[in-house]
Write a protein that holds these residues in place. Structure first.
Motif, PDB file in Angstrom:
ATOM      1  N   ASP A 226       0.575  -1.523  -0.164  1.00 34.06           N
ATOM      2  CA  ASP A 226      -0.022   0.167  -0.105  1.00 34.06           C
ATOM      3  C   ASP A 226       0.779   1.248  -0.226  1.00 34.06           C
ATOM      4  O   ASP A 226       0.681   2.449   0.247  1.00 34.06           O
ATOM      5  CB  ASP A 226      -1.064   0.246   1.220  1.00 34.06           C
ATOM      6  CG  ASP A 226      -0.005   0.013   2.868  1.00 34.06           C
ATOM      7  OD1 ASP A 226       0.702  -0.071   2.540  1.00 34.06           O
ATOM      8  OD2 ASP A 226      -1.424   0.002   3.436  1.00 34.06           O
ATOM      9  N   GLY A 227       1.984   1.518  -0.043  1.00 26.85           N
ATOM     10  CA  GLY A 227       3.067   2.668  -0.335  1.00 26.85           C
ATOM     11  C   GLY A 227       3.478   2.618   1.066  1.00 26.85           C
ATOM     12  O   GLY A 227       4.533   3.488   1.176  1.00 26.85           O
ATOM     13  N   THR A 228       3.059   2.065   2.209  1.00 26.16           N
ATOM     14  CA  THR A 228       4.283   2.388   3.446  1.00 26.16           C
ATOM     15  C   THR A 228       4.674   1.908   3.275  1.00 26.16           C
ATOM     16  O   THR A 228       5.759   1.035   2.938  1.00 26.16           O
ATOM     17  CB  THR A 228       3.053   2.179   4.818  1.00 26.16           C
ATOM     18  OG1 THR A 228       1.568   2.671   4.758  1.00 26.16           O
ATOM     19  CG2 THR A 228       3.624   1.980   5.819  1.00 26.16           C
TER      20      THR A 228
END
Length: 129
Positions: free
Chosen positions: A120-122
């Motif tokens: 999710d890009g975290t």
């Protein structure tokens, strides 16, 4: 009237705080790196000054005086044993009081901080030793 002392950034969190006679001392995680700061109230706002404790270490307030502006910190890292540091905010004096004995020779080792990125890009920080 209440005033804001510390507003964390997106990768910051307060890990501890204490008060001395005239100051606040905060330990902050900044991208999972421990940092310590002295906060002084001056002309209607809190001003932060960093305390020069070792990098890449876990920093915690061990004790603080309500009668003076002195504090002690515990500092430990991947490659150094736990140390007790003394800090005098009035004079700026900072010194190691005690150190537990080392358990190995860290001179050939290195610690680096990297980030993994989840689906999710975290961004997730981690250390490589």
């Amino acid at each position: 009237m209440p005033t804001l002392v510390f507003k964390p950034g997106p990768r910051q969190a307060i890990s501890g705080f204490t008060a001395t006679r005239n100051l606040l001392i905060l330990t902050i995680l900044d991208n999972v790196q421990s940092r310590a700061f002295v906060y002084k109230y001056h002309q209607g706002a809190w001003q932060a000054t960093p305390i020069s404790l070792p990098d890449n270490a876990s920093v915690g307030v061990a004790a603080a005086s309500g009668q003076t502006d002195e504090a002690m910190f515990t500092v430990s890292s991947f490659f150094s044993p736990t140390m007790l540091w003394y800090f005098d905010a009035v004079t700026g004096r900072l010194e190691t009081l005690k150190t537990t004995p080392p358990r190995f020779d860290p001179s050939r080792h290195v610690v680096e901080q990297f980030e993994a990125i989840s689906r999710d890009g975290t961004r997730i920080p981690y250390f490589l030793l």
